[in-house]
Scaffold this active site. Structure first.
Site, PDB file in Angstrom:
ATOM      1  N   VAL A  37     -35.121  22.829  43.973  1.00 11.65           N
ATOM      2  CA  VAL A  37     -35.241  23.543  45.461  1.00 11.65           C
ATOM      3  C   VAL A  37     -34.251  24.599  45.888  1.00 11.65           C
ATOM      4  CG1 VAL A  37     -35.621  23.128  47.993  1.00 11.65           C
ATOM      5  CG2 VAL A  37     -36.398  21.461  46.442  1.00 11.65           C
ATOM      6  N   THR A  73     -36.854  23.649  30.702  1.00 12.34           N
ATOM      7  CA  THR A  73     -37.625  24.681  30.237  1.00 12.34           C
ATOM      8  C   THR A  73     -38.136  25.659  31.314  1.00 12.34           C
ATOM      9  OG1 THR A  73     -39.684  23.599  30.009  1.00 12.34           O
ATOM     10  CG2 THR A  73     -38.408  23.408  27.987  1.00 12.34           C
ATOM     11  N   GLU A 109     -35.998  39.482  38.026  1.00 14.35           N
ATOM     12  CA  GLU A 109     -36.572  39.283  36.734  1.00 14.35           C
ATOM     13  C   GLU A 109     -37.395  40.945  36.547  1.00 14.35           C
ATOM     14  OE1 GLU A 109     -37.054  36.760  34.673  1.00 14.35           O
ATOM     15  OE2 GLU A 109     -35.835  35.279  35.940  1.00 14.35           O
ATOM     16  N   GLU A 137     -33.385  17.522  42.092  1.00 12.64           N
ATOM     17  CA  GLU A 137     -32.549  18.152  43.107  1.00 12.64           C
ATOM     18  C   GLU A 137     -32.284  19.743  42.862  1.00 12.64           C
ATOM     19  OE1 GLU A 137     -30.981  18.984  46.208  1.00 12.64           O
ATOM     20  OE2 GLU A 137     -30.079  16.789  46.051  1.00 12.64           O
ATOM     21  N   GLY A 182     -29.326  41.474  37.495  1.00  5.34           N
ATOM     22  CA  GLY A 182     -29.661  40.081  37.026  1.00  5.34           C
ATOM     23  C   GLY A 182     -30.196  39.283  38.068  1.00  5.34           C
ATOM     24  N   LYS A 234     -41.328  25.683  45.588  1.00  3.12           N
ATOM     25  CA  LYS A 234     -40.339  24.672  46.312  1.00  3.12           C
ATOM     26  C   LYS A 234     -40.866  23.986  47.529  1.00  3.12           C
ATOM     27  CE  LYS A 234     -36.675  27.686  44.307  1.00  3.12           C
ATOM     28  NZ  LYS A 234     -36.055  28.889  44.273  1.00  3.12           N
TER      29      LYS A 234
END
Ligand SMILES: NC(=O)c1ccc[n+]([C@@H]2O[C@H](COP(=O)([O-])OP(=O)(O)OC[C@H]3O[C@@H](n4cnc5c(N)ncnc54)[C@H](OP(=O)(O)O)[C@@H]3O)[C@@H](O)[C@H]2O)c1
Length: 345
Positions: free
Chosen positions: A157, A101, A214, A154, A211, A229
Site C-alpha cells: 500500500v 516479482t 516508468e 504491508e 526514475g 491499492k
C-alpha cells in the site's frame, strides 16, 4: 534463538533492498527480536531459483545481480529453472517466502501462483506485489488460514510506511468508516510540480528522467496503481472483495494548468485521491483528482510522498504520511512483516 529460512522470489529493486536490510539489520534482529534469518533461496526470471539450506552469501548475490550475472554462479546451490519448481521443491524446508516479482493487474501472475504454492505448503508469505492482493486477497487469506500460514502485505500500500499494521494492530478495536489517501508518488510529484506552475508534459518527462515514473507511465497517471491499492484496502480493512471495474477511476492526464491555478486561487490543491467510504451497507470506491482545502492534511502532502487518512468511530481521523516507494523503504515494509511473523510464532 529462532531461525527462519527465507526465500526471495524476484530479485530486482525491492528483493535486493530486503537482502541489504537482512545484512545491515542482522545484529538488531538477534538482539532485539531473538531471531535470525537465513536467506536460503532466491529467484529471478532469468536465473530461475537457487537454494542453499545453509544460507546464501548475500553480498555475493548483490554483486552478481549488479553485474547482471546468473545467480547460479553462487557456489554449492541447488537449481531449478523456474521459481515455481523451486518453491514446490523447497516447501518442506522453507519457512517464509518473500514474493516481489512485478505487479500484473490482469491475472496477478506470476506472483499469485508463487503465493498459492507457498501457502499450500504451509510457508508464510510476505509480499510487495500488488497484483495478488488486489485480485485475490480473500482467496489467498483463506488459503493461508487453511494451512496455518500467515500472509502479510504491508508494503503493497505505502511501501514501508505502515498502513495495514497501523489499522490492524495500532487501531485494533476501532470501526473504520472511511479511508482517503494519496497512494501514488509519481502522480503526486507531477501534481505538486504543476501546482508550482509547471506543465504536465514537462514534469512527466522530468519524473521519467529521475526514475520516479516508468517509461510507460499509464499505470500511475491513469490511476491503476492507486486502484490496486484501493482494492487491497477494501479487502483487508473492510472485508469486501471489489473488482477492478467497481472502482470509479479517473487519472490526472486531463488536468490543465488553468484548473490547477483556479484551485490554488481559491485556496485549494488538486490531489489524486483514492477513497473508500461505507454508505448504507455498501462500500464506495474511487480514485480521482479532488480539490482539497488547505485545512485538509492531504492537501499539504507534496512531491513523491504518500499519505492516508483513516476515519473511524473512536479515533476520528488519523493521518499517516511517509514515503511510498524505494529500494530500502519497500524492503523495510517486508522486514516489518517478517518480524511480525517471527514474533507471533
Ligand atoms: N520499487 C518500489 O519502490 C516498490 C514499492 C512498492 C511495491 N513494489 C512492488 O514490488 C514488486 C517488485 O518491484 P521491483 O521494483 O523490485 O521490480 P523489479 O526491479 O522489476 O524486479 C522484479 C523481479 O522479479 C523477477 N521476476 C519476474 N518474473 C519472475 C518469475 N516468473 N520468477 C521469478 N522471478 C521473476 C525479475 O527477474 P529478472 O531480473 O530476471 O527480470 C526481477 O528480479 C512489484 O510487484 C512492485 O509493484 C515496488
Amino acid at each position: 534463538m529462532k531461525q527462519f529460512h527465507l526465500s526471495i522470489v524476484g530479485f530486482g529493486t525491492v528483493g535486493q533492498g530486503l537482502a541489504e536490510l537482512l545484512v545491515s539489520k542482522q545484529d538488531m534482529l538477534r538482539v532485539n527480536y531473538d531471531f535470525e534469518v537465513v536467506l536460503a533461496g532466491v529467484a529471478t526470471a532469468h536465473s530461475g531459483f537457487i537454494y542453499r539450506e545453509e544460507g546464501l552469501d548475500i553480498p555475493l548475490l548483490l554483486e552478481l545481480a549488479a553485474h547482471r550475472r546468473p545467480l547460479q554462479e553462487h557456489p554449492e546451490v541447488k537449481h531449478w529453472d523456474t521459481a515455481l519448481e523451486g518453491i514446490e521443491a523447497i516447501g518442506q524446508w522453507g519457512d517464509v517466502l518473500a514474493e516481489v516479482t512485478g505487479t500484473n493487474l490482469r491475472d496477478a501472475e506470476p506472483g499469485i501462483s508463487h503465493i498459492r504454492t507457498a501457502l499450500s505448503r504451509g510457508m508464510h508469505v510476505i509480499t510487495a506485489n500488488k497484483g495478488p492482493g488486489a485480485l485475490a486477497a480473500a482467496e489467498l487469506s483463506a488459503l493461508a488460514q487453511k494451512h496455518g500460514a500467515q500472509l502479510r502485505m504491508e508494503s503493497t500500500v505505502m511501501a514501508g510506511t505502515p498502513v495495514l499494521s497501523t489499522i490492524r494492530e495500532g487501531m485494533a478495536g476501532v470501526h473504520v468508516t472511511a479511508i482517503r489517501g494519496i497512494l501514488n508518488g509519481t502522480t503526486n510529484y507531477i501534481l505538486s510540480a504543476m501546482a508550482a506552475g509547471r506543465s504536465y508534459s514537462e514534469v512527466l518527462t522530468e519524473a521519467q528522467a529521475q526514475g520516479y515514473a516508468e517509461a510507460d507511465p499509464t499505470a500511475d497517471v491513469e490511476g491503476y496503481d492507486a486502484v490496486a491499492k484501493t482494492l487491497i484496502l477494501a479487502s483487508l480493512v473492510f472485508g469486501q472483495s471489489l473488482r477492478l471495474e467497481q472502482v470509479v477511476r479517473q487519472g490526472i492526464t486531463t488536468i490543465t494548468q488553468e484548473q490547477m491555478q483556479k484551485a490554488i486561487d481559491s485556496g485549494k490543491r488538486i490531489k489524486l485521491i483514492a477513497s473508500l467510504t461505507q454508505k448504507e451497507g455498501t462500500l464506495e470506491a474511487q480514485v480521482e483528482p479532488v480539490e482539497l482545502p488547505l485545512s485538509d492534511p492531504l492537501a499539504r502532502v507534496d512531491g513523491v510522498m504518500n499519505a492516508i487518512t483513516i476515519s473511524s468511530d473512536s479515533l476520528a481521523e488519523v493521518t499517516v504520511i511517509g514515503p511510498g516507494a524505494g529500494r530500502l523503504v519497500t524492503g523495510q515494509g517486508l522486514l516489518a512483516d517478517l518480524i511480525a511473523i517471527a514474533q507471533s510464532k
